[in-house]
Write an enzyme that holds these catalytic residues in place. Structure first.
Site, PDB file in Angstrom:
ATOM      1  N   SER A 141       0.848  -1.190   0.000  1.00 23.63           N
ATOM      2  CA  SER A 141       0.000   0.000   0.000  1.00 23.63           C
ATOM      3  C   SER A 141       0.883   1.239   0.000  1.00 23.63           C
ATOM      4  O   SER A 141       2.117   1.129   0.003  1.00 23.63           O
ATOM      5  CB  SER A 141      -0.892  -0.002   1.239  1.00 23.63           C
ATOM      6  N   LYS A 142       0.225   2.389   0.023  1.00 22.56           N
ATOM      7  CA  LYS A 142       0.930   3.671   0.009  1.00 22.56           C
ATOM      8  C   LYS A 142       2.033   3.756   1.056  1.00 22.56           C
ATOM      9  O   LYS A 142       3.017   4.454   0.872  1.00 22.56           O
ATOM     10  CB  LYS A 142      -0.072   4.799   0.273  1.00 22.56           C
TER      11      LYS A 142
END
Ligand code: GLU
Length: 471
Positions: free
Chosen positions: A237-238
């Site tokens: 994810s980010k």
């Protein structure tokens, strides 16, 4: 069987690399079998879906070159069709109205949890006549017994007991259809033969198979692709850095390199690392995808990108490099031909952004010398060679400013001083590039040009003088 695959993103964010890998697998499977690849935008979640996100998905697909044969189809344009199918299920007695209030459902869930049961709707309205005028949802009459087996191309056979599946909601109180219903209708209407998607959807599959069967359709084949993890083992994810396809483009990765990296993530073909798209189409087998999740490795992606940067057509790389030079406020038309710069430099950079950075010296003077390079090479002992080089360069006519001539000059100075070439070339390199790494000294001089070379040697001599005075 006619092979038809689909990529069905929900436009609630950017195109994630995990989504891009799923799209690639759908694309390769379709191309390999001479089939079709469909793009479907699952935008029924009106609150979370945005036009920007649709654009980001389309832009990502275009940049990657994942051409679809049909679509994009938008689910929001198909509400009438979904409602017709819901009516069909109602008419067949395979769906029913439910007006259980939220409080009842909440209480049910709490009781079930307390009894350590899996929370599920208890079917109270299955046989009740709910007035169509009162607010209600429509639920699917899931079979109450038996087993649904998902025969997955990656996972193998995964059985689910019907008694554990809910009578899931097909239409919400506000009249909008739910994900499981829309997917089923679309997969059937679009004659999808292979559903290749992330394994976070595996639990939906038995429900979808039940609805498909209720509608009299043979379910497609399924392949649930394992997740991509970050290096800490959590879902990528980010938090792990940029994960959107467009951000990889903006950092200067080539689309074919990103695709190549993604295809190898959880799939292999002997020990081959680099695949052209044609080779991917030929060698890829969806059934050979690893069952276990894979970890995203930036170093490996960099390596793959570097391979592609080195071997791609320099004219194309120059075109792609141009905006990266622009970001450094450099207009490449004010200096040497960018194609020549690419030819000289491509093997030294991992991304286009890096290629732009290490090539800036061809277009403008650098601010400071790299500290360790200067410490090592810009010493008083280098003064004489730099002075001699400057005088020799000064005398050269512009038309003689060629790699051959320049090489001769540097060699001659080394001979005169009775030192090896490196002793002359390294200080010169640091003087005109700012650090000790660059292409061959003749090519470097060529790219920097006469005026800048002389100006920068002058600065290097000042630097040596200042250093001496300070020492
Ligand atoms: N729209 C779903 C998602 O983005 C995918 C649905 C599917 O592939 O069946 O997660």
């Amino acid at each position: 069987m006619r092979v038809r695959t689909r990529f069905a993103p929900s436009p609630t964010g950017y195109l994630h690399v995990g989504g891009a890998r799923t799209a690639l697998f759908c694309y390769l499977h379709a191309r390999k079998h001479g089939g079709q690849f469909v793009l479907r935008i699952e935008d029924t979640d009106l609150e979370r879906s945005t036009a920007e996100s649709v654009n980001a998905i389309l832009e990502g697909m275009t940049w990657l070159g994942l051409d679809y044969d049909e679509g994009p189809f938008y689910q929001t344009e198909r509400f009438e069709r979904y409602n017709a199918v819901i009516e069909e299920l109602m008419a067949k007695g395979l769906a029913y109205r439910c007006d259980c209030p939220k409080e009842r459902l909440d209480k049910l869930r709490v009781d079930q949890k307390a009894r350590r049961l899996k929370p599920r709707y208890d079917g109270r309205c299955r046989n009740r006549q709910v007035d169509p005028e009162t607010p209600h949802v429509i639920r699917f009459k899931n079979p109450v017994d038996g087993v649904v087996v998902v025969d997955d191309l990656i996972r193998g056979k995964v059985p689910f007991n019907n008694e554990e599946l809910d009578d899931l909601i097909l239409r919400r109180t506000d009249g909008t259809p739910t994900y499981n219903l829309t997917v089923v209708v679309d997969d059937a209407d679009m004659a999808i033969s292979h559903v290749i998607r992330g394994d976070d959807h595996l639990n939906n599959t038995p429900r979808q198979i039940n609805i498909l069967r209720a509608l009299g359709h043979e379910p497609p084949r399924y392949a649930h692709v394992p997740m991509i993890l970050g290096d800490d083992g959590a879902r990528l994810s980010k938090r792990h850095g940029a994960v959107s396809v467009i951000s990889f483009r903006d950092q200067g990765y080539l689309p074919e390199a990103l695709l190549n990296y993604l295809v190898r993530l959880g799939w292999s073909h002997g020990d081959q690392e680099l695949f052209s798209i044609e080779e991917m189409i030929e060698c890829f087998e969806i059934g050979d995808v690893n069952r276990a999740a894979s970890t995203f490795n930036h170093d490996k992606l960099d390596w793959v990108n570097q391979q592609y940067l080195q071997h791609a057509d320099p004219a194309r790389i120059a075109r792609l490099l141009s905006p990266h030079m622009g970001r450094l406020d450099i207009d490449p038309s004010t200096g040497p031909d960018l194609v020549e710069v690419v030819k000289a430099q491509a093997a030294r950079a991992k991304t286009l952004a890096e290629l732009a950075e290490i090539s800036a010296f061809c277009y403008r003077d650098f601010e400071t010398f790299d500290e360790s390079s200067a410490k090592k090479h810009l010493r008083p002992i280098a003064r004489e060679s730099l002075e001699r080089l400057a005088s020799a360069f000064e005398l050269m006519a512009y038309e003689d400013w060629t790699p051959e001539e320049l090489k001769r000059v540097v060699e001659r100075v080394a001979e005169e001083l009775e030192v090896n070439l490196g002793k002359v070339a390294q200080p010169l390199r640091v003087a005109i590039v700012g650090r000790a790494a660059s292409p061959g000294i003749d090519e470097t001089l060529m790219l920097v040009g006469k005026e800048a070379t002389l100006r920068r040697i002058g600065k290097a001599l000042d630097f040596i003088a200042a250093r001496e005075a300070g020492a």
